[in-house]
Design a protein around this motif. Structure first.
Motif, PDB file in Angstrom:
ATOM      1  N   ALA A 152       0.661  -1.129  -0.032  1.00  0.00           N
ATOM      2  CA  ALA A 152       0.002   0.053  -0.129  1.00  0.00           C
ATOM      3  C   ALA A 152       1.189   1.243   0.264  1.00  0.00           C
ATOM      4  N   CYS A 153       2.061   1.424   1.128  1.00  0.00           N
ATOM      5  CA  CYS A 153       2.897   2.374   0.840  1.00  0.00           C
ATOM      6  C   CYS A 153       3.355   2.629   0.007  1.00  0.00           C
ATOM      7  N   LEU A 154       4.110   1.347  -0.625  1.00  0.00           N
ATOM      8  CA  LEU A 154       4.704   2.108  -2.791  1.00  0.00           C
ATOM      9  C   LEU A 154       3.718   2.330  -3.176  1.00  0.00           C
ATOM     10  N   ASP A 155       1.984   1.954  -3.646  1.00  0.00           N
ATOM     11  CA  ASP A 155       1.248   1.905  -4.493  1.00  0.00           C
ATOM     12  C   ASP A 155       1.018   3.560  -4.513  1.00  0.00           C
ATOM     13  N   ARG A 156       0.836   3.820  -2.566  1.00  0.00           N
ATOM     14  CA  ARG A 156       1.220   5.454  -2.766  1.00  0.00           C
ATOM     15  C   ARG A 156       1.726   6.124  -3.434  1.00  0.00           C
ATOM     16  N   ASP A 191      14.725  -0.976  -4.001  1.00  0.00           N
ATOM     17  CA  ASP A 191      14.391  -1.072  -4.607  1.00  0.00           C
ATOM     18  C   ASP A 191      13.208  -1.725  -3.942  1.00  0.00           C
ATOM     19  N   PRO A 192      11.887  -1.193  -4.672  1.00  0.00           N
ATOM     20  CA  PRO A 192      10.178  -2.741  -4.155  1.00  0.00           C
ATOM     21  C   PRO A 192      10.294  -3.983  -4.229  1.00  0.00           C
ATOM     22  N   ASP A 193      11.466  -4.761  -4.579  1.00  0.00           N
ATOM     23  CA  ASP A 193      10.690  -6.020  -4.138  1.00  0.00           C
ATOM     24  C   ASP A 193      11.767  -6.435  -3.179  1.00  0.00           C
ATOM     25  N   THR A 194      12.698  -5.716  -2.682  1.00  0.00           N
ATOM     26  CA  THR A 194      13.544  -6.005  -1.729  1.00  0.00           C
ATOM     27  C   THR A 194      12.621  -5.505  -0.566  1.00  0.00           C
ATOM     28  N   LEU A 195      12.247  -4.146  -0.626  1.00  0.00           N
ATOM     29  CA  LEU A 195      11.237  -4.227   0.647  1.00  0.00           C
ATOM     30  C   LEU A 195      10.336  -4.942   0.704  1.00  0.00           C
TER      31      LEU A 195
END
Length: 470
Positions: A28-32, A48-52
């Motif tokens: 949700a955070c990354l999408d926002r 990096d989103p995948d790492t997060l």
């Protein structure tokens, strides 16, 4: 359910009950961030989103470490964060990756925070406008042609837009309070020493700046403050405080609020700002408080002179290594050079006089708090100004003689290390937010936060904000 609209306390409760996973919160955070950040530029150095997402899944599988367990957090880009680029907004430090966390960052990490990146700030944190040559300008979400304030401007915008649930900030000259006011959120400058500075830095000469929490409600700030705060034996003047989270509910009836207004006309104010601030004071009356107008308790020019002398003295020390490097100096912003050279030109008698004025103001303020429970003033002397300005150069026909004179209203608390919370106070005719700062006596942090909590329950400004333009 939009998780980004929850207060941090609500999100933490759902994470604790496993009604929501850390992976869901991270997504949700990354999408926002993906939807909003391109127009406001508040989050920088995003990992990096995948790492997060992998780290969030690991948090879901691990025992809870603390209140921040599994919560995505972006740290202000003035604080060292191990393994994460920390530039201070300076091209000189564009590629700097610290090996260790600053003390308060380490405490947040130990409480389970997942660090996703940084929040934007001005170069070296100088000036209350979050623009720098590394990442550019952070824009106000209520009008992206306007400043978001600073130096915690990225944090203020991240909270206002739902990209973050809680944020850290720092405050030397209103760096928590101004962006909170300009983004319709809360920011708390704690009493000096409650959140210790880093033990590897100078520990005695420069007690002006402090770290503290920001949030969309006071109790979220209280929970983060419980993590950041507490004595460290290596840091003189550091001290413990009470537990803040869950302790903010209080009967405020009878508390006396001293209104400082424009300090007897000493502070130039944008048109309409003082009137809007005075109208907002009715909330204190509704809470059963008594609001009393105060005469200036000390000459403003004395406080200002002591402030700029001690500030330049401190900045000269903190930037000495970069300034003394012939390759780096041409890449340092002009205002920073001015501060360093001014600080180095200080004589011992000038520094002593500034310290004597600071001591006199502390004594005067202590006597003032025998008659009132808190002081209140605006968080800034102007409405959010155009984002392409370096800083306001004139207010109501009065020229500003330095790049930071337009923030003079924040220095009474900063100069003597008093706790001060910025509360959102509504919107002006142009739809731009503004705030008030509630200032308490030294180590009166809990009482200040209780006033903020009462204010929040009465107003709920962050939750009924008008449409943003981000």
């Amino acid at each position: 359910m939009d998780l980004t609209e929850l207060d941090a306390g609500d999100l933490v409760a759902r994470l604790t009950a496993r009604e929501v996973s850390a992976e869901e919160a991270m997504r949700a955070c990354l999408d926002r961030i993906g939807a909003v950040n391109p127009s406001v530029n508040a989050i920088v150095a995003l990992r990096d989103p995948d790492t997060l997402l992998a780290e969030a899944r690991a948090a879901d599988a691990a025992p809870r470490r603390g209140w921040l367990h599994g919560v995505p957090v972006a740290v202000k880009d003035l604080a060292n964060t191990a393994g994460l680029r920390t530039t201070l907004g300076s091209p000189v430090l564009r590629d700097f990756v610290p090996k260790n966390d600053d003390l308060f960052v380490a405490r947040m990490r130990a409480a389970g925070a997942i660090f996703i990146g940084k929040t934007n700030a001005p170069e070296f944190g100088l000036g209350s406008h979050s623009v720098n040559p590394v990442y550019g300008a952070t824009r106000n979400p209520y009008d992206t042609t306007r400043s978001a304030g600073g130096s915690s401007g990225g944090a203020g915008v991240a909270l206002a837009t739902g990209m973050q649930w809680v944020c850290d900030g720092s405050d030397m000259m209103g760096s928590l309070r101004n962006p909170a006011g300009w983004n319709n959120v809360y920011g708390f400058r704690p009493s000096y020493g409650l959140v210790p500075g880093d033990p590897e830095r100078d520990l005695f000469l420069h007690p002006l700046s402090t770290n503290g929490p920001m949030g969309r409600c006071p109790d979220d700030m209280a929970a983060l403050l419980d993590i950041q705060a507490g004595r460290d034996p290596r840091v003189p003047l550091s001290h413990d405080g009470p537990r803040f989270h869950g302790a903010l509910g209080a009967d405020l009836a009878g508390r006396r609020i001293g209104w400082l207004a424009d300090w007897g006309g000493a502070w130039a104010m944008d048109d309409g700002l003082l009137a809007a601030s005075e109208a907002a004071l009715a909330t204190f009356t509704d809470l059963g408080c008594e609001v009393v107008a105060l005469d200036p308790p000390m000459p403003a020019d004395e406080i200002w002179q002591a402030w700029i002398d001690l500030r330049s003295f401190a900045v000269a020390a903190s930037l000495a290594t970069l300034y003394d490097n012939d390759a780096h100096r041409p890449r340092i912003r002009e205002d920073a050079i001015w501060e360093v050279e001014r600080g180095r030109a200080m004589t011992a008698p000038q520094i002593q006089r500034a310290s004597a004025i600071r001591s006199a103001w502390f004594r005067r303020a202590a006597a003032l708090f025998d008659t009132v429970d808190a002081l209140v003033a605006p968080t800034a002397q102007v409405w959010p100004f155009p984002v392409d300005w370096a800083h306001p150069k004139e207010i109501a026909g009065r020229k500003m003689d330095t790049y930071h004179r337009w923030m003079e209203c924040v220095i009474p608390a900063s100069l003597i290390g008093l706790p001060a919370v910025s509360v959102p106070a509504g919107f002006g005719d142009a739809g731009l937010p503004f705030g008030l700062q509630i200032i308490g006596p030294a180590r009166g942090d809990l009482a200040v936060l209780q006033l903020a909590e009462g204010w929040h329950r009465a107003t709920g400004w962050p939750q009924k904000r008008p449409a943003m333009r981000a």
